[in-house]
Design a protein around this motif. Structure first.
Motif, short mmCIF file in Angstrom:
data_model
loop_
_atom_site.label_atom_id
_atom_site.label_comp_id
_atom_site.label_asym_id
_atom_site.label_seq_id
_atom_site.Cartn_x
_atom_site.Cartn_y
_atom_site.Cartn_z
N LEU A 78 -4.46 -4.38 -3.06
CA LEU A 78 -4.50 -3.35 -2.02
C LEU A 78 -3.68 -2.13 -2.43
O LEU A 78 -4.08 -0.98 -2.19
CB LEU A 78 -3.98 -3.92 -0.69
CG LEU A 78 -3.95 -2.96 0.50
CD1 LEU A 78 -5.34 -2.42 0.80
CD2 LEU A 78 -3.34 -3.64 1.73
N ALA A 79 -2.54 -2.39 -3.08
CA ALA A 79 -1.71 -1.28 -3.56
C ALA A 79 -2.46 -0.46 -4.60
O ALA A 79 -2.46 0.79 -4.55
CB ALA A 79 -0.41 -1.82 -4.16
N THR A 99 -5.19 1.58 -2.95
CA THR A 99 -4.64 2.72 -2.20
C THR A 99 -4.31 3.87 -3.14
O THR A 99 -4.62 5.03 -2.89
CB THR A 99 -3.39 2.30 -1.42
OG1 THR A 99 -3.71 1.21 -0.56
CG2 THR A 99 -2.85 3.46 -0.59
N PRO A 113 0.82 -1.23 0.00
CA PRO A 113 0.00 0.00 0.00
C PRO A 113 0.84 1.26 0.00
O PRO A 113 0.42 2.30 -0.54
CB PRO A 113 -0.84 -0.13 1.28
CG PRO A 113 -0.11 -1.10 2.14
CD PRO A 113 0.57 -2.05 1.21
#
Length: 482
Positions: free
Chosen positions: A202-203, A206, A158
């Protein structure tokens, strides 16, 4: 591929050397930031900082926010405007050191920190207030976090996504980072394994979350930032495609040094040769390739400015310092560093001190304050405070005048971000001062905006140049942007 910690652990004397590089370079850049006259674009970003938004027709909002905080701390001055670019130059040095140390060795990290101060384009990025300063910092941070993420550091995923989002919030060119990191993961056997986990997604989430305000602002303003980026005006007169490319390549020898640029080119060739069998060089290749491809294609139309390659050439810098001990002859490499340093110092001196070469630049910079004084003298003859405005023909002149006036009079420019906070229609029926800085077509496009123009006041700004200030009676509107 996991990194051998014994190979990357910094030796005790490295901390002292890194500190010396940081202190000396920061002092030099701070001194330059104090004495170099404010550039047109810096004045423009100061105007933005007085009207904070989540986007502008030219760039995302990061530089405006940094200038706003800097001037809140140090006042509306060149040091205040440049405070965060100077600090980001220092922070970028630290991140570059850490990234290079993790990829290769502490010694390579020190060489990277030093070379970063020497190459002219990178040195200027730590002085001048422009979107490139935060872009460079977040670019390096994203590369560092991306590498750490694929080495098994969960929280780095993230963090890499956030760094990519913040790079795009600095300059749309930061979007190439998403391609760079995605390409690295997809083409690395160990990286593809991460696609079966939640971390890459998730990265991405984000990064997308960081960009929500910019997207929402653009959706409400006809995608002004993106539209402007796609129709950038040529910074030089377009020629034939081969001539455009030749001019662009030639400019790289100035921006990165006459011998510094060949060193970076050699490093890029080494990156391409080693990328298939070494994850470290694959990361550097992907860090450079998308940006270089876009810039190379755009250079055929004379759209690419010389500094557009800077984020990509950070990969070349890292490769160069990693391979430095293997290259011969060392004497030529040292000459490359010294000539690049000479170009950097010469550029700083010319920008900071009036010389026969740079006197026109300094005279014009000082001339804007004379223009502002004359405008304030003329304005009371045209109406009461709040009823008189200044109409400028370019955003450069409008921004310099707005900074010199410090908002004591409203400045109208009929395009770019100015129309968002000073729409020309607001001043219909009022009197104003029309600024003629360039003459010719730009002035002709505005000369009919008033019912009549009175005789101009001429303000010399040096080198045989002058600004003409026309008192304008009864502004009738523009009927469209020039």
């Amino acid at each position: 591929m996991r990194t051998d910690r014994s190979r990357t652990a910094p030796r005790p004397h490295h901390a002292g050397a890194l500190l010396a590089i940081i202190v000396v370079s920061t002092l030099i850049r701070s001194a330059a930031a104090l004495v170099v006259p404010l550039l047109d674009d810096e004045a423009h970003y100061w105007v933005w900082s007085r009207h904070l938004m989540w986007g502008y027709p030219d760039h995302p909002p990061m530089i405006a926010a940094l200038v706003a905080v800097g001037t809140w701390l140090l006042g509306d001055s060149a040091p205040g405007i440049r405070l965060f670019p100077v600090l980001l130059g220092t922070a970028s040095t630290v991140v570059l050191y850490v990234l290079t140390r993790r990829l290769f060795s502490p010694s390579a990290g020190l060489r990277a920190a030093l070379l970063f101060q020497v190459l002219p384009a990178f040195a200027a990025g730590g002085i001048i207030a422009a979107p490139d300063a935060p872009l460079g910092f977040f670019w390096l941070a994203a590369m560092l976090f991306g590498w750490m993420a694929t080495r098994g550091v969960g929280w780095a995923w993230p963090a890499a996504g956030a760094a990519v989002g913040l790079a795009v919030q600095s300059k749309l060119a930061g979007g190439a980072l998403a391609l760079s990191l995605a390409g690295f993961v997809l083409t690395t056997p160990s990286g593809r394994g991460w696609l079966r986990t939640r971390w890459p997604y998730l990265a991405a989430a984000t990064g997308a979350l960081v960009l929500v305000p910019l997207v929402r602002w653009n959706a409400a303003h006809e995608w002004a930032t993106l539209t402007r980026a796609l129709v950038v005006d040529p910074w030089i007169e377009p020629m034939t495609a081969p001539a455009n490319v030749a001019a662009f390549v030639g400019s790289q020898f100035v921006y990165y040094g006459p011998l510094g640029f060949p060193i970076l080119l050699a490093a890029l060739a080494a990156v391409a040769a080693r990328a298939r069998r070494d994850d470290r060089f694959r990361l550097l290749l992907w860090g450079a390739a998308p940006t270089l491809l876009v810039v190379a294609l755009s250079s055929t139309r004379a759209l690419a400015k010389p500094h557009y390659t800077a984020p990509a050439l950070l990969s070349a810098l890292i490769a160069a310092v990693a391979l430095w001990p293997q290259w011969r002859p060392q004497r030529l490499l040292r000459a490359g560093v010294l000539t690049s340093l000479a170009v950097t110092l010469a550029a700083i001196v010319l920008a900071a001190v009036p010389t026969p070469v740079s006197s026109a630049f300094h005279q014009e910079a000082a001339g804007w304050h004379q223009v502002a004084c004359e405008i304030e003298r003329v304005a009371p003859t045209l109406g009461r405070p709040g009823e008189v405005f200044v109409l400028a023909e370019t955003y450069q002149a409008g921004s310099q005048i707005a900074f010199a006036l410090q908002e004591r009079l409203p400045v109208v420019v009929p395009f770019r971000g100015f129309v968002l906070w000073q729409p020309p229609a607001r001043w219909v029926g009022r009197n104003g001062v029309l600024v003629d800085h360039l003459a010719g077509a730009p002035f002709d496009a505005l000369s009919g905006a008033f019912e009549r123009l009175e005789s101009p006041f001429v303000v010399p700004i040096g080198a045989g140049r002058a600004v003409r200030l026309y008192p304008g009676i009864n502004f009738r509107g523009l009927g469209g942007s020039p």
